[in-house]
Design a protein around this motif. Structure first.
Motif, PDB file in Angstrom:
ATOM      1  N   ILE A 172      -5.401   5.134  -5.333  1.00 37.28           N
ATOM      2  CA  ILE A 172      -4.453   4.221  -4.705  1.00 37.28           C
ATOM      3  C   ILE A 172      -4.614   2.800  -5.271  1.00 37.28           C
ATOM      4  O   ILE A 172      -3.635   2.058  -5.434  1.00 37.28           O
ATOM      5  N   GLU A 173      -5.857   2.445  -5.638  1.00 37.54           N
ATOM      6  CA  GLU A 173      -6.073   1.155  -6.300  1.00 37.54           C
ATOM      7  C   GLU A 173      -5.514   1.194  -7.716  1.00 37.54           C
ATOM      8  O   GLU A 173      -4.945   0.209  -8.195  1.00 37.54           O
ATOM      9  N   ALA A 209      -3.023   2.917  -8.612  1.00 39.57           N
ATOM     10  CA  ALA A 209      -1.561   2.855  -8.469  1.00 39.57           C
ATOM     11  C   ALA A 209      -1.116   1.403  -8.313  1.00 39.57           C
ATOM     12  O   ALA A 209      -0.129   0.968  -8.921  1.00 39.57           O
ATOM     13  N   LYS A 210      -1.837   0.639  -7.522  1.00 41.86           N
ATOM     14  CA  LYS A 210      -1.523  -0.781  -7.339  1.00 41.86           C
ATOM     15  C   LYS A 210      -1.613  -1.501  -8.684  1.00 41.86           C
ATOM     16  O   LYS A 210      -0.705  -2.244  -9.070  1.00 41.86           O
ATOM     17  N   CYS A 211      -2.681  -1.250  -9.424  1.00 43.28           N
ATOM     18  CA  CYS A 211      -2.869  -1.888 -10.723  1.00 43.28           C
ATOM     19  C   CYS A 211      -1.760  -1.487 -11.704  1.00 43.28           C
ATOM     20  O   CYS A 211      -1.243  -2.322 -12.448  1.00 43.28           O
ATOM     21  N   LEU A 263       4.190  -6.392  -4.009  1.00 44.75           N
ATOM     22  CA  LEU A 263       3.212  -6.587  -5.081  1.00 44.75           C
ATOM     23  C   LEU A 263       3.665  -7.669  -6.054  1.00 44.75           C
ATOM     24  O   LEU A 263       2.896  -8.541  -6.449  1.00 44.75           O
ATOM     25  N   PHE A 275      -6.073  -9.293  -6.653  1.00 46.50           N
ATOM     26  CA  PHE A 275      -5.806  -7.859  -6.694  1.00 46.50           C
ATOM     27  C   PHE A 275      -6.354  -7.163  -5.444  1.00 46.50           C
ATOM     28  O   PHE A 275      -5.670  -6.357  -4.812  1.00 46.50           O
ATOM     29  N   LEU A 284      -4.264  -7.635  -2.237  1.00 49.44           N
ATOM     30  CA  LEU A 284      -2.938  -7.007  -2.138  1.00 49.44           C
ATOM     31  C   LEU A 284      -3.095  -5.643  -1.480  1.00 49.44           C
ATOM     32  O   LEU A 284      -4.062  -4.924  -1.739  1.00 49.44           O
ATOM     33  N   PRO A 285      -2.156  -5.278  -0.619  1.00 52.44           N
ATOM     34  CA  PRO A 285      -2.302  -4.016   0.115  1.00 52.44           C
ATOM     35  C   PRO A 285      -2.093  -2.804  -0.785  1.00 52.44           C
ATOM     36  O   PRO A 285      -1.480  -2.904  -1.849  1.00 52.44           O
ATOM     37  N   ASN A 286      -2.609  -1.680  -0.350  1.00 57.55           N
ATOM     38  CA  ASN A 286      -2.345  -0.430  -1.052  1.00 57.55           C
ATOM     39  C   ASN A 286      -1.015   0.158  -0.599  1.00 57.55           C
ATOM     40  O   ASN A 286      -0.500  -0.188   0.466  1.00 57.55           O
ATOM     41  N   ALA A 287      -0.476   1.047  -1.411  1.00 57.06           N
ATOM     42  CA  ALA A 287       0.772   1.717  -1.047  1.00 57.06           C
ATOM     43  C   ALA A 287       0.521   2.625   0.150  1.00 57.06           C
ATOM     44  O   ALA A 287      -0.542   3.229   0.271  1.00 57.06           O
ATOM     45  N   TRP A 310       2.513   5.160   0.792  1.00 59.32           N
ATOM     46  CA  TRP A 310       3.039   6.509   0.535  1.00 59.32           C
ATOM     47  C   TRP A 310       2.010   7.478  -0.016  1.00 59.32           C
ATOM     48  O   TRP A 310       2.286   8.655  -0.157  1.00 59.32           O
ATOM     49  N   PHE A 311       0.811   7.004  -0.323  1.00 57.52           N
ATOM     50  CA  PHE A 311      -0.182   7.964  -0.804  1.00 57.52           C
ATOM     51  C   PHE A 311      -1.117   8.397   0.316  1.00 57.52           C
ATOM     52  O   PHE A 311      -1.791   9.392   0.216  1.00 57.52           O
TER      53      PHE A 311
END
Lengths: 249, 249
Positions: free
Chosen positions: A169-170, A172-174, A221, B233, B236-239, B241-242
């Motif tokens: 999930i991290e 994915a953010k990156c 983001l 970084f 910032l929140p995680n998505a 949807w995962f």
């Protein structure tokens, strides 16, 4: 142009691709560049493509129409390595058929590049980058990710953040931040983004996310990252060596 | 490879260049790519070069040895536009002399790229990008900076920060961060960095800074920027949807 990223992390695999293709700046279209080959509970294979669209589409079409034939195909190969060989061979086959054209003074690049990742039961998840000539390299602990297409604008942030142990999930953010940098700098890379996270050993049905211009998380983001960068930048001190000259004015 | 940046801002001009050249990855050397042509109180002209080192060195040598000759030269042209024409013409002259070589199966790029900026009394500061064929474009209010060489890794941060009204010292900070991103991603770009800030209408003697691996300010920026990015970084929140899939494990 195109921008695709794939990662092989401790936790699993990540795949992301943009959707813009262009034949000249005046001929822009939208095509999905993420292709799934699934067999629930047994294998998940994901192919990302960049380069000549005619070549990459043909490679994907041939791979698809052969999954039911009695020959090595993406449904019966027993390792991701063999899957990579298959994609490379199919790419060479298409190139041999279409790539011999010599236009009148025009240089056309018929090559296709691929990222191939997935898991076949009995193996750990694996990830390969397949070059135009059909040869390939595999992601390792030290280099857990590959990019194809317009890779440079979005590489620094991945290099700073992603390691083998980074969570999906991290990552994915990156990856979305990396896409943001690329989208800003190269108009030939465009939304929507297709993104797929695969948890190692889950063999569950793939649920790719499609991130378009209205996606609230991507908006958040973009805004948070842009503002955050400016904040970090503003807090860093200025050089002292220019001050004396500034005072002269 | 090379990385050079130049900016034409409201406050003046900024120039920065790395020092690494390579003829193949096994032949790396250090060369200054920033060339000054000064006449105190009357003109300051700065030339940054990228591309084929033999070509760009020849162009600079010819420009230098002609400053005392009775012909258009960088000491007597009356506008930066004419200076750009002169550099373009000299580049074409060198290319015509050396660029006709056809190696045995080897493709050699004899082209050179230049950023030319400065101020000649009677004009505002101006900045040009001169292409291999000798033609050129000028920086404007909307596009206040140019890059040559390995430009992509360091472009996103400049695009986010630099505007026409950005101060020289802030632009210098941004440029060094842009170099940091480039140095990290491309080994063929290397320290030391030569940097010159010129305050509009000052016509004072140029004092270029040389930033090497022991420069405390550059160290501070590298550390502060890297840590700052990671902090932004992390916040910032995680998505969302995962998450459901993650819970399955």
């Amino acid at each position: 142009m195109t921008y695709c990223v794939a990662m092989r992390l401790e936790a699993g695999l990540l795949f992301a691709s943009d959707s813009r293709t262009n034949a000249g700046i005046d001929h822009i279209a939208s095509f999905r560049k993420m292709h799934l080959f699934e067999q629930p509970d047994e294998r998940l294979i994901v192919l990302l493509s960049a380069g000549n669209l005619a070549t990459t589409q043909s490679v994907v079409s041939l791979l698809r129409q052969r999954v039911d034939q009695d020959r090595p195909n993406l449904r019966n190969v027993t390792s991701m390595y063999d899957a990579a060989v298959l994609v490379g061979t199919t790419s060479k086959e298409v190139y041999a058929r279409d790539g011999c054209y010599q236009g009148a003074g025009q240089s056309v690049d018929f090559g296709g590049d691929f990222l191939l990742g997935g898991q076949i039961r009995g193996e750990a998840p694996r990830l390969f980058q397949i070059y135009s000539p059909g040869n390939f390299i595999e992601a390792t602990f030290d280099t857990p990710y590959f990019q194809i297409g317009e890779s440079k604008y979005g590489k620094p942030i991945i290099d700073r953040v992603v390691r083998h142990h980074t969570s999906l999930i991290e990552a994915a953010k990156c990856t979305l931040i990396s896409f943001d940098s690329t989208l800003r700098s190269n108009l030939s890379v465009g939304l929507p983004i297709d993104m797929l996270l695969y948890q190692a050993n889950s063999f569950c049905q793939a649920k790719p996310q499609r991130i378009d211009q209205d996606d609230p998380y991507f908006h958040l983001l973009q805004k948070g990252w842009g503002e955050g960068l400016k904040r970090v930048f503003a807090r860093l001190p200025n050089a002292s060596w220019f001050e004396p000259e500034a005072k002269k004015e």
